[in-house]
Design an enzyme around this catalytic site. Structure first.
Site, PDB file in Angstrom:
ATOM      1  CG  ASP A  13      40.643  37.872  33.438  1.00 33.47           C
ATOM      2  OD1 ASP A  13      39.583  38.447  33.139  1.00 33.47           O
ATOM      3  OD2 ASP A  13      40.700  36.651  33.696  1.00 33.47           O
ATOM      4  CB  SER A  14      37.780  39.058  36.811  1.00 28.38           C
ATOM      5  OG  SER A  14      37.548  38.060  35.833  1.00 28.38           O
ATOM      6  CE1 TYR A  45      37.091  41.312  39.835  1.00 33.58           C
ATOM      7  CE2 TYR A  45      37.288  42.992  38.132  1.00 33.58           C
ATOM      8  CZ  TYR A  45      37.746  42.414  39.310  1.00 33.58           C
ATOM      9  OH  TYR A  45      38.842  42.929  39.939  1.00 33.58           O
ATOM     10  N   GLY A  46      31.744  38.911  36.560  1.00 26.76           N
ATOM     11  CA  GLY A  46      30.628  38.882  35.611  1.00 26.76           C
ATOM     12  C   GLY A  46      29.241  39.009  36.209  1.00 26.76           C
ATOM     13  CB  CYS A  76      38.527  41.016  32.265  1.00 28.57           C
ATOM     14  SG  CYS A  76      36.968  40.654  33.060  1.00 28.57           S
ATOM     15  CG  ASN A  77      35.300  39.594  26.864  1.00 28.12           C
ATOM     16  OD1 ASN A  77      35.053  39.949  25.727  1.00 28.12           O
ATOM     17  ND2 ASN A  77      36.206  38.667  27.136  1.00 28.12           N
ATOM     18  CB  THR A  78      33.207  41.383  33.022  1.00 28.32           C
ATOM     19  OG1 THR A  78      32.721  40.110  32.582  1.00 28.32           O
ATOM     20  CG2 THR A  78      32.223  42.001  33.966  1.00 28.32           C
ATOM     21  CD  GLU A 155      37.386  29.484  36.843  1.00 29.59           C
ATOM     22  OE1 GLU A 155      37.350  29.238  38.055  1.00 29.59           O
ATOM     23  OE2 GLU A 155      37.751  30.577  36.360  1.00 29.59           O
ATOM     24  CB  CYS A 187      33.337  35.224  28.356  1.00 30.61           C
ATOM     25  SG  CYS A 187      33.819  34.649  29.987  1.00 30.61           S
ATOM     26  CB  THR A 188      38.659  35.414  29.844  1.00 30.77           C
ATOM     27  OG1 THR A 188      37.747  35.227  30.931  1.00 30.77           O
ATOM     28  CG2 THR A 188      39.159  36.833  29.796  1.00 30.77           C
ATOM     29  CG  HIS A 189      36.478  31.401  31.751  1.00 32.50           C
ATOM     30  ND1 HIS A 189      36.911  32.668  32.089  1.00 32.50           N
ATOM     31  CD2 HIS A 189      36.679  30.625  32.846  1.00 32.50           C
ATOM     32  CE1 HIS A 189      37.338  32.653  33.344  1.00 32.50           C
ATOM     33  NE2 HIS A 189      37.206  31.430  33.820  1.00 32.50           N
TER      34      HIS A 189
HETATM   35  N1  DGL Z   1      37.027  37.381  32.839  1.00 30.69           N
HETATM   36  C1  DGL Z   1      35.575  37.427  32.771  1.00 30.69           C
HETATM   37  C2  DGL Z   1      35.160  37.889  31.380  1.00 30.69           C
HETATM   38  O1  DGL Z   1      35.897  37.808  30.399  1.00 30.69           O
HETATM   39  C3  DGL Z   1      34.952  36.081  33.109  1.00 30.69           C
HETATM   40  C4  DGL Z   1      35.100  35.694  34.560  1.00 30.69           C
HETATM   41  C5  DGL Z   1      34.380  36.631  35.517  1.00 30.69           C
HETATM   42  O2  DGL Z   1      33.120  36.648  35.546  1.00 30.69           O
HETATM   43  O3  DGL Z   1      35.049  37.370  36.226  1.00 30.69           O
HETATM   44  O4  DGL Z   1      34.065  38.382  31.218  1.00 30.69           O
END
Ligand code: DGL
Length: 268
Positions: A13-14, A45-46, A76-78, A155, A187-189
């Site tokens: 993941d990012s 990364y988003g 990571c979705n991004t 976060e 998104c992971t969060h």
């Molecule tokens: N992990 C990213 C996602 O799932 C979220 C955090 C980021 O922007 O890097 O899209």
């Protein structure tokens, strides 16, 4: 030589958000070893360009392949939105990603065909969820919404804070106006916001959390390939990051739902 089945699953993941996928994996595959990689020095990364995300993603994949993994999971979705193809082209190791999983559940869940998707700016502007859902459910109507404020709010630990609730109402208004019956947490969060989001959208909307489905797809794939770790022992886990920011352990443990192992640092 280590048997392939005893090799770890590489999850990346990012940052630390992908630990929501690790949490689901540990519940469904308790004997699997997990090597988690979080690019904490370069998160988020988003908001980055697709080219940069692809370059970073391949760098992480090369690192994980060097460590020897039997399966790669793009948590990571991004990264999944813009780099999944490049990642799959890089290796013969099987690759699963959270977008495929989210798309599968969303298409199976919707009754009206009206699906909402929320994610980072890059994920939403990539159109990856729309394309994936349309491949499975041609007549569906997708309403997407980037929710860039959610990552810092999670976060900060403001999972059910009035500010987060107000932000959610604002972001989700167009999706509710479009009368979606399914909402993909892209998104992971966002799984950490699930109770509050459910409250805001009401009980008629089903929330889709791709972490659970990603874990069940991993279990099915490893079973098919005969690669489940046979040893019923407490597995070793590794967490590798590119920076250890302030409050890393506290935030990471919130995502994982339990104490983190020792954290290893790599610097590029
Ligand atoms: N992990 C990213 C996602 O799932 C979220 C955090 C980021 O922007 O890097 O899209």
């Amino acid at each position: 030589m280590t048997a392939r089945s005893a090799l770890p699953i590489g999850v990346f993941d990012s940052g630390i958000g992908g630990l929501t996928v690790v949490r689901a994996l540990q519940q469904q595959l308790p004997y699997e070893r997990i090597l988690y990689f979080g690019d904490t020095a370069r998160v988020p990364y988003g908001v980055k360009s697709s080219d940069t995300i692809r370059q970073y993603s391949l760098q992480i994949v090369d690192f994980l392949l060097e460590q020897q993994v039997k399966l790669l999971i793009v948590a990571c979705n991004t990264m999944a939105a813009v780099a999944a193809e490049a990642i799959r082209a890089r290796t013969t190791v099987p690759v699963l990603d959270v977008i495929e999983a989210g798309v599968e559940v969303a298409a199976a869940t919707t009754r009206t065909g009206r699906i909402g998707v929320i994610g980072t700016l890059t994920t939403i502007s990539s159109g990856a969820y729309e394309q994936g859902v349309r491949r499975r459910h041609a007549k569906s109507q997708i309403v997407s919404q980037a929710c860039p404020m959610f990552v810092p709010l999670v976060e900060e630990g403001w999972l059910d804070h009035p500010v987060t609730r107000l932000t959610a109402r604002e972001y989700l208004a167009p999706l509710l106006a479009a009368d979606v019956d399914t909402l993909v947490l892209g998104c992971t969060h966002y799984p950490l916001l699930q109770p509050m989001l459910q409250d805001v959208v009401g009980p008629a909307v089903t929330l889709v959390d791709s972490a659970e489905t990603t874990a069940s797809r991993a279990r099915a794939l490893l079973t098919d390939l005969g690669l489940l770790n046979p040893a019923a022992i407490d597995p070793l886990h590794r967490v590798v990051v590119t920076d250890v920011p302030q409050r890393f352990r506290a935030i990471g443990e919130r995502f994982l739902g339990k104490p983190l192992p020792e954290i290893e640092l790599v610097q590029w």
